[in-house]
Motif scaffolding. Structure first.
Motif, PDB file in Angstrom:
ATOM      1  N   LEU A   5       8.259   8.282   5.472  1.00 28.53           N
ATOM      2  CA  LEU A   5       7.074   8.676   4.713  1.00 28.53           C
ATOM      3  C   LEU A   5       6.153   7.484   4.463  1.00 28.53           C
ATOM      4  N   ALA A   6       6.726   6.332   4.141  1.00 27.36           N
ATOM      5  CA  ALA A   6       5.908   5.140   3.911  1.00 27.36           C
ATOM      6  C   ALA A   6       5.185   4.713   5.184  1.00 27.36           C
ATOM      7  N   MET A   7       5.867   4.775   6.314  1.00 32.24           N
ATOM      8  CA  MET A   7       5.233   4.404   7.583  1.00 32.24           C
ATOM      9  C   MET A   7       4.138   5.390   7.964  1.00 32.24           C
TER      10      MET A   7
ATOM     11  N   LEU B 163       0.803  -1.216   0.000  1.00 29.48           N
ATOM     12  CA  LEU B 163       0.000   0.000   0.000  1.00 29.48           C
ATOM     13  C   LEU B 163       0.839   1.271   0.000  1.00 29.48           C
ATOM     14  N   ALA B 164       1.941   1.256   0.732  1.00 28.87           N
ATOM     15  CA  ALA B 164       2.739   2.480   0.887  1.00 28.87           C
ATOM     16  C   ALA B 164       4.113   2.379   0.240  1.00 28.87           C
ATOM     17  N   ARG B 165       4.374   1.315  -0.505  1.00 27.95           N
ATOM     18  CA  ARG B 165       5.647   1.136  -1.221  1.00 27.95           C
ATOM     19  C   ARG B 165       6.850   1.195  -0.276  1.00 27.95           C
ATOM     20  N   LEU B 166       6.730   0.518   0.860  1.00 25.84           N
ATOM     21  CA  LEU B 166       7.798   0.549   1.853  1.00 25.84           C
ATOM     22  C   LEU B 166       9.114   0.001   1.310  1.00 25.84           C
TER      23      LEU B 166
ATOM     24  N   ASN C 107     -11.052  -1.452   5.673  1.00 22.36           N
ATOM     25  CA  ASN C 107      -9.636  -1.791   5.823  1.00 22.36           C
ATOM     26  C   ASN C 107      -8.766  -0.811   5.057  1.00 22.36           C
ATOM     27  N   CYS C 108      -7.469  -0.984   5.215  1.00 27.49           N
ATOM     28  CA  CYS C 108      -6.515  -0.055   4.589  1.00 27.49           C
ATOM     29  C   CYS C 108      -6.597  -0.101   3.071  1.00 27.49           C
TER      30      CYS C 108
ATOM     31  N   ALA D  92       0.272   4.460   8.427  1.00 23.16           N
ATOM     32  CA  ALA D  92      -0.413   4.821   9.670  1.00 23.16           C
ATOM     33  C   ALA D  92      -1.678   5.630   9.385  1.00 23.16           C
ATOM     34  N   LEU D  93      -1.615   6.533   8.397  1.00 25.37           N
ATOM     35  CA  LEU D  93      -2.792   7.319   8.039  1.00 25.37           C
ATOM     36  C   LEU D  93      -3.927   6.426   7.559  1.00 25.37           C
ATOM     37  N   LEU D  94      -3.611   5.464   6.710  1.00 27.09           N
ATOM     38  CA  LEU D  94      -4.640   4.537   6.233  1.00 27.09           C
ATOM     39  C   LEU D  94      -5.232   3.734   7.390  1.00 27.09           C
TER      40      LEU D  94
END
Length: 237
Positions: free
Chosen positions: A158-160, A138-141, A187-188, A164-166
């Protein structure tokens, strides 16, 4: 603490955890030797002749496909000569209900704990791994281009934050609203899909919110049916 086989194979980690009296459930390979009454014994050899009554069918936690039921057994290991009377060491064994495959864990607790507690801690490791997997999707970690520490730190932060926002947006939806409407919990993945649909509206006549409710409604029915089937298949003995 719960960890995979990479950390479970490190004896210095176990020593440090036990020195601080921090309970742990560390996965180990089947060829790892554990202290028994006759000396170090391979984990798979020590559990080869366990009787039927030694196994208990317990859930390691709820996953995406329902509760994960496995057969579990625990064997008390030889204690250290300098250990206190309350400290305990075990070998925890997990057996797959269908395939019969085994997994092994070295466990320690400063006070005696029941088998169900060790199983609960072992299941928490999967939750952590699922969080990393979700953050990657989802966040391209995992899509940073490492050049030096600063760039890696900025991208990971930034990915974390995005993940966390989602998670926070998904957690703010009242659970009673979804249960009453026959929807799965937000869900996220669904939050990300909605944010992208409003940020970059596609040329379509379908309302993103209506499409989301329709999809969650059908997912609720599919999950309920799947849980019902698994409940009959993996009913505890």
């Amino acid at each position: 603490m719960a960890a995979d086989e990479v950390h479970g194979a490190d004896p210095s980690l176990r020593v440090q955890l036990e020195r601080h009296q921090l309970g742990h459930v560390l996965a180990i390979g089947c060829d790892r030797r554990v202290p028994a009454g006759t000396g170090p014994v391979r984990a798979d050899a020590l559990t080869a002749d366990l009787p039927r009554w030694a196994w208990q069918r317990l859930s390691a936690g709820a996953g995406s496909h329902g509760h994960c039921f496995y057969d579990w057994a625990m064997i008390t290991l030889t204690t250290s000569a300098h250990a206190s009377q309350s400290e305990c060491w075990w070998l925890l064994v997990r057996r797959h209900c269908d395939t019969g495959g085994h997994a092994y864990y070295r466990c320690y607790a400063p006070q005696p704990v029941p088998l169900r507690e060790l199983v609960r801690v072992a299941g928490r490791r999967w939750t952590i791994e699922e969080s990393f997997q979700t953050a990657k999707g989802l966040a391209r970690l995992d899509e940073h281009q490492v050049r030096r520490w600063t760039s890696w730190q900025r991208w990971t932060l930034l990915a974390m934050l995005a993940h966390a926002l989602l998670a926070v947006i998904a957690a703010t939806e009242p659970p009673t609203a979804t249960a009453t409407a026959g929807l799965i919990a937000l869900n996220c993945n669904e939050v990300r899909r909605l944010l992208l649909s409003f940020a970059r509206p596609a040329p379509t006549f379908a309302c993103p919110l209506a499409w989301s409710r329709w999809r969650r409604h059908h997912q609720h029915h599919a999950r309920t049916s799947h849980y019902h089937r698994r409940g009959h298949t993996y009913e505890p003995a």
